[in-house]
Structure formats: structure tokens, C-alpha cells
Design a protein around this motif. Structure first.
Motif, short mmCIF file in Angstrom:
data_model
loop_
_atom_site.label_atom_id
_atom_site.label_comp_id
_atom_site.label_asym_id
_atom_site.label_seq_id
_atom_site.Cartn_x
_atom_site.Cartn_y
_atom_site.Cartn_z
N ASP A 1 0.81 -1.22 0.00
CA ASP A 1 0.00 0.00 0.00
C ASP A 1 0.85 1.27 0.00
OD1 ASP A 1 0.90 0.10 2.61
OD2 ASP A 1 -1.08 -0.26 3.49
N ARG A 2 2.15 1.13 0.18
CA ARG A 2 3.14 2.20 0.04
C ARG A 2 3.07 3.29 1.12
NH1 ARG A 2 3.26 2.84 -6.56
NH2 ARG A 2 2.87 0.66 -6.93
N ASN A 3 2.38 3.05 2.20
CA ASN A 3 2.35 4.06 3.27
C ASN A 3 3.74 4.33 3.82
OD1 ASN A 3 -0.41 4.41 3.06
ND2 ASN A 3 -0.88 2.94 4.67
N CYS A 4 4.53 3.29 4.01
CA CYS A 4 5.88 3.47 4.54
C CYS A 4 6.75 4.26 3.56
CB CYS A 4 6.53 2.13 4.88
SG CYS A 4 6.68 0.99 3.49
N GLU B 1 5.76 6.60 1.54
CA GLU B 1 5.38 8.01 1.63
C GLU B 1 5.88 8.63 2.92
OE1 GLU B 1 1.17 8.26 1.00
OE2 GLU B 1 1.31 7.20 -0.91
N LEU B 2 5.85 7.87 4.00
CA LEU B 2 6.27 8.39 5.30
C LEU B 2 7.78 8.56 5.39
CD1 LEU B 2 5.37 9.21 8.13
CD2 LEU B 2 5.63 6.84 8.81
N TYR C 1 9.45 1.20 -3.13
CA TYR C 1 8.52 0.21 -3.66
C TYR C 1 9.17 -0.53 -4.81
CZ TYR C 1 4.19 -1.92 -5.15
OH TYR C 1 3.22 -2.84 -5.48
N SER D 1 7.12 -3.23 -0.66
CA SER D 1 8.17 -2.30 -0.27
C SER D 1 9.44 -3.06 0.10
CB SER D 1 7.71 -1.44 0.91
OG SER D 1 6.66 -0.60 0.51
N ALA E 1 6.44 4.24 10.81
CA ALA E 1 6.00 3.45 9.66
C ALA E 1 5.61 2.04 10.10
CB ALA E 1 7.09 3.40 8.60
N GLU F 1 2.28 2.09 11.92
CA GLU F 1 1.14 2.38 11.05
C GLU F 1 0.94 1.34 9.94
OE1 GLU F 1 1.43 6.39 9.61
OE2 GLU F 1 1.55 7.22 11.66
N CYS F 2 1.81 0.35 9.87
CA CYS F 2 1.69 -0.68 8.82
C CYS F 2 0.49 -1.57 9.11
CB CYS F 2 2.97 -1.51 8.75
SG CYS F 2 2.90 -2.80 7.50
#
Length: 63
Positions: free
Chosen positions: A12-15, A17-18, A25, A32, A50, A53-54
Motif C-alpha cells: 500500500d506504500r504508506n511506509c 510516503e512516510l 517500492y 516495499s 511506519a 502504522e503498517c
């Protein structure tokens, strides 16, 4: 600090972006990966955030 991303990564690529300084990615693996090892001191808090929040709990931290 050493960081590992497990196969549970949902991509989902949140890490990414953070903390793009550490996470990138991989389009081939669709998950990732880690850019640097070990993690520089000034980025450790971002990496911990990160991991916290994963949604897949795929980021494993070894202090």
C-alpha cells in the motif's frame, strides 16, 4: 536498528510516503523494500512510525 519487510507486505506504500529515505517500492515484487541498512539515527523515529502504522504488520524492527 535493522529493519525487515515480511511477505505480509500488501504494497500500500504508506511506509514509502512516510519515509522514502528508507523504504522504496519494488514494482517487480509488488511490495516495499529497504534502501539502507542499518538505519541512520536521524530516521529511526520515522521508521518506528511506519512500522506502527503498517496495516499488515509487515515491518519488523530489530533494535
Amino acid at each position: 536498528m535493522k529493519v525487515t519487510i515480511t511477505d505480509q507486505c500488501m504494497g500500500d506504500r504508506n511506509c514509502n510516503e512516510l519515509c522514502p529515505e528508507v523504504f522504496k517500492y519494488d514494482e517487480d515484487q509488488l511490495k516495499s523494500t529497504i534502501r539502507v541498512d542499518p538505519i541512520p539515527d536521524h530516521l529511526k523515529d520515522k521508521v518506528r512510525q511506519a512500522a506502527a502504522e503498517c496495516g499488515a504488520e509487515a515491518i519488523i524492527i530489530e533494535e
